[in-house]
Design a protein around this motif. Structure first.
Motif, mmCIF file in Angstrom:
data_model
loop_
_atom_site.group_PDB
_atom_site.id
_atom_site.type_symbol
_atom_site.label_atom_id
_atom_site.label_comp_id
_atom_site.label_asym_id
_atom_site.label_seq_id
_atom_site.Cartn_x
_atom_site.Cartn_y
_atom_site.Cartn_z
ATOM 1 N N ASN A 80 -7.122 -4.893 -2.911
ATOM 2 C CA ASN A 80 -8.167 -4.500 -3.841
ATOM 3 C C ASN A 80 -8.521 -5.570 -4.868
ATOM 4 O O ASN A 80 -9.567 -5.510 -5.498
ATOM 5 C CB ASN A 80 -7.753 -3.224 -4.583
ATOM 6 C CG ASN A 80 -7.445 -2.107 -3.618
ATOM 7 O OD1 ASN A 80 -6.297 -1.748 -3.415
ATOM 8 N ND2 ASN A 80 -8.469 -1.583 -2.980
ATOM 9 N N HIS A 103 -8.505 -9.569 3.614
ATOM 10 C CA HIS A 103 -7.892 -8.292 3.999
ATOM 11 C C HIS A 103 -8.630 -7.124 3.338
ATOM 12 O O HIS A 103 -8.805 -7.090 2.126
ATOM 13 C CB HIS A 103 -6.426 -8.293 3.577
ATOM 14 C CG HIS A 103 -5.599 -7.276 4.314
ATOM 15 N ND1 HIS A 103 -5.919 -5.944 4.329
ATOM 16 C CD2 HIS A 103 -4.480 -7.401 5.064
ATOM 17 C CE1 HIS A 103 -5.016 -5.287 5.052
ATOM 18 N NE2 HIS A 103 -4.141 -6.162 5.515
ATOM 19 N N MET A 104 -9.049 -6.181 4.162
ATOM 20 C CA MET A 104 -9.859 -5.082 3.641
ATOM 21 C C MET A 104 -9.039 -4.070 2.835
ATOM 22 O O MET A 104 -9.599 -3.200 2.183
ATOM 23 C CB MET A 104 -10.558 -4.361 4.799
ATOM 24 C CG MET A 104 -11.509 -5.239 5.585
ATOM 25 S SD MET A 104 -12.889 -5.814 4.589
ATOM 26 C CE MET A 104 -13.996 -4.405 4.734
ATOM 27 N N ASP A 105 -7.728 -4.158 2.913
ATOM 28 C CA ASP A 105 -6.894 -3.196 2.188
ATOM 29 C C ASP A 105 -6.264 -3.818 0.936
ATOM 30 O O ASP A 105 -5.337 -3.277 0.377
ATOM 31 C CB ASP A 105 -5.805 -2.633 3.124
ATOM 32 C CG ASP A 105 -5.308 -1.283 2.634
ATOM 33 O OD1 ASP A 105 -6.087 -0.591 1.949
ATOM 34 O OD2 ASP A 105 -4.153 -0.928 2.909
ATOM 35 N N ARG A 107 0.837 -1.205 0.000
ATOM 36 C CA ARG A 107 0.000 0.000 0.000
ATOM 37 C C ARG A 107 0.870 1.253 0.000
ATOM 38 O O ARG A 107 0.585 2.236 -0.669
ATOM 39 C CB ARG A 107 -0.921 -0.023 1.235
ATOM 40 C CG ARG A 107 -1.761 1.203 1.447
ATOM 41 C CD ARG A 107 -2.672 1.516 0.287
ATOM 42 N NE ARG A 107 -3.656 0.471 0.052
ATOM 43 C CZ ARG A 107 -4.360 0.344 -1.070
ATOM 44 N NH1 ARG A 107 -4.193 1.199 -2.059
ATOM 45 N NH2 ARG A 107 -5.223 -0.641 -1.224
ATOM 46 N N ASN A 143 -14.923 -6.824 0.867
ATOM 47 C CA ASN A 143 -14.664 -5.460 0.390
ATOM 48 C C ASN A 143 -14.716 -5.400 -1.137
ATOM 49 O O ASN A 143 -14.095 -4.548 -1.750
ATOM 50 C CB ASN A 143 -13.340 -4.908 0.940
ATOM 51 C CG ASN A 143 -12.129 -5.540 0.290
ATOM 52 O OD1 ASN A 143 -12.202 -6.666 -0.172
ATOM 53 N ND2 ASN A 143 -11.027 -4.812 0.260
#
Lengths: 295, 325
Positions: A237, A233-235, A66, A259
């Motif tokens: 994509n 994992h929400m982060d 990220r 997500n």
């Protein structure tokens, strides 16, 4: 002097063994958990103790990916292409090491391993070339019923988790990794569980080329253990499930829905065949701009 | 490391005679330089050793909630606007609106001109308003200006004042000047709590940190705070350890308890938990309370909330789901 050195060291030299490590944020840490697992060649002989990555290593890798995303996605397509060509140059220099590792790990003849390594390097170059061409193919100038210049451009999705193919340890890996990063995504890749060494060597190549730290993060370890944490994992994509089994893939797809990750389901793929664009396009989003023009 | 300082004691009372210690510059210097020196290697080793403690599961959940309740949520930027301060106050009241039992933070920390905005936004809640004052962050101004700055913030409704000491005077050994300035500011504070910022990044040695801590406490500070956050290095574990030892020794000799606030550079849950371990192991339970220990931070809160979310949902969260401050 030189005679003494060679005669003293020739027969009974103790070789310096490599510890294959993880590759996170441009560094080579051991697993946070302190665990490792034995990697064997195709005949079952011990090869190395690879790091057995944990969910926390996966978490750290996502943080690193990220962090690297703004810089890598904002780099010009030309620059990304040049960096990836540079990687190909260094892959070429490590050719014999890759051949050894592929031959031992996959249990194929040297000539077949050489063909696989050559194909992997060529594939890397093939994808590198797409960096400044993909927008011409995936983007468009749109005809709209109004005084607007309307165009669509592809943009990278963000952090992509990749479960690398289990069988094809280098060619398969390159075939799923290169299409994700060439367009500006950053990647956390979970290497083939039984044959992780080509992925570890590839990470050493990436560390010494101009790829910024964190753009590619390589985890080794148990796929069943780590993949669910990447999927939920929400982060993250997008997730490419190339190396997940059919049953596991469904579970991972469900976890990924939290997500609304883009999910690439595993397909039966012949990694030696010339790829099409779908892996590259799968990790792109489309931005459409309506630009007013004078009437 | 654990040597307790023994200040001059007024005969029969068991308490140090502050008026005697501070009767002259030389007496104060004699006292401060008479404090036992800090074993630098020992302090760093102990801080490093304590930071390896593993805090997991329910203890971690407890520590996360405690850390949230200890945060002085801070915005000290030239570009601060009333809107930004109001947004931060809303976050202080409901750090994670989606989870009802998330604790509130301890205070909001702003520049003096933003105090009225924060007071208005936090009216009726238990979240305090802290204001920096005394020509923060450098403290380079006359005493009159510093006192006016302080009175201004207090009049605007600040519950707590974060003052900076005059490092120039302190480093040149003019301790009495620093002492008298703190006393004057304390008086100007009235009811408001006074936090004394030592700016340890500019004090160079742990001995100086210990001396400045004692100076701040003798002068009546309710809290001693490591740094402004504008100088690197800001808060570090060894510096906080030295300050915690100072407040422990101060209470042992005078009976008065003083709080500690590390500020600046604390960004992750892991960091915050290291500080809590340090507090627990150095001064114990009495300080594990937002009234006696604070964490000056801004980005830390989001990391704590992410970890809290992970504990509740069982999956890793991301920065996309929390406000940018």
């Amino acid at each position: 002097m030189s005679e003494r050195l060679s005669s003293g060291g020739a027969g009974n030299r103790i070789s310096v063994r490599k510890t294959p490590k993880l590759f996170i944020g441009g560094k080579f840490p051991r697993s946070e958990s302190g665990r490792s697992y034995e990697v064997a060649d195709s005949k079952g002989h011990f090869v190395a103790n690879a790091a057995m990555g944990s969910r926390k290593d996966a978490r750290d890798a996502v943080v690193a990916a990220r962090k690297a995303f703004p810089g890598w996605s904002a780099a010009t397509a030309y620059n990304r292409g040049q960096v990836l060509y540079r990687v190909a140059e260094l892959l070429e220099g490590r050719r014999s090491q890759f051949v050894d590792e592929v031959a031992a790990g996959e249990g194929v003849s040297r000539s077949k391993a050489t063909a696989a390594v050559d194909a992997a390097i060529d594939r890397w170059v093939w994808y590198a070339g797409w960096s400044d061409k993909v927008s011409q193919v995936a983007g468009s100038a749109n005809q709209v019923a109004g005084p607007y210049f309307d165009f669509s451009v592809p943009e990278p999705t963000g952090v992509v988790a990749v479960i690398a193919p289990q069988e094809s340890s280098l060619l398969g890996l390159v075939s799923v990794l290169a299409p994700a990063i060439v367009t500006g995504n950053t990647v956390v890749v979970l290497a083939s569980e039984a044959r992780p060494l080509p992925a570890v060597t590839l990470s050493e190549v990436l560390a010494t080329s101009d790829v910024p730290g964190g753009v590619v993060n390589v985890l080794t370890g148990r796929t069943d253990e780590v993949a669910p944490w990447l999927a939920s994992h929400m982060d993250v994509n997008a997730i490419d499930l190339a190396g997940a089994g059919d049953a596991a893939a469904t579970e991972l797809q469900v976890a990924a829905a939290d997500n609304l990750k883009r999910v690439l389901r595993p397909q039966r793929t012949d990694w030696t065949a010339t790829p099409d664009l779908h892996r590259m396009l799968a990790h792109l989003e489309t931005k459409t701009v309506w630009h007013p023009i004078g009437v | 490391m654990t040597t307790t300082a023994s200040p001059p004691v007024a005969s029969g009372t068991g308490l140090p005679d502050v008026s005697q210690i501070t009767s002259s510059d030389s007496a104060l210097r004699r006292f401060l330089h008479g404090l036992p020196g800090v074993d630098q290697v020992g302090a760093e080793a102990r801080a490093a050793m304590l930071s390896t403690r593993s805090i997991k599961t329910s203890a971690k959940a407890w520590a996360i909630d405690l850390a949230i309740s200890m945060i002085d949520l801070t915005t000290l930027e030239g570009q601060d606007t009333p809107g930004k301060v109001r947004a931060l106050c809303a976050k202080a009241l409901r750090p994670d609106p989606s989870v009802a039992d998330t604790p509130r933070v301890a205070a909001i920390c702003v520049y003096p001109d933003m105090v009225p905005v924060a007071v208005e936004a936090l009216r009726g809640s238990r979240v305090k308003v802290a204001s920096v004052a005394t020509a923060f962050p450098s403290g380079r101004s006359s005493l009159a200006v510093k006192l006016a700055d302080t009175r201004d913030a207090v009049a605007a409704g600040a519950d707590e004042i974060d003052m900076v000491i005059d490092r120039g005077a302190f480093l040149s050994g003019r301790y009495l000047e620093v002492f008298e300035e703190i006393v004057a500011v304390k008086e100007a504070c009235g009811e408001a709590h006074l936090k004394v910022i030592l700016e340890t990044g500019e004090l160079d040695t742990y001995d100086n940190v210990r001396r400045a801590s004692w100076l701040g406490m003798l002068a009546g500070g309710d809290f001693i705070k490591t740094s402004t956050g504008k100088i690197a290095p800001a808060a570090t574990l060894p510096v906080t350890l030295v300050m915690l030892e100072a407040v422990r020794d101060f209470r042992a000799t005078t009976g008065r308890q003083v709080g500690v606030k590390p500020a600046g550079g604390i960004r992750t849950t892991k960091d915050a938990i290291k500080y809590l371990v340090l507090v627990n192991e150095t001064v114990g339970d009495d300080w594990l309370d937002p009234d006696w220990f604070r964490l000056g931070a801004s980005s830390l809160l989001n990391d704590l909330l992410m970890q809290r979310t992970k504990a509740v949902t069982g999956r890793y969260s991301g920065p996309d789901y929390f406000t940018l401050d």
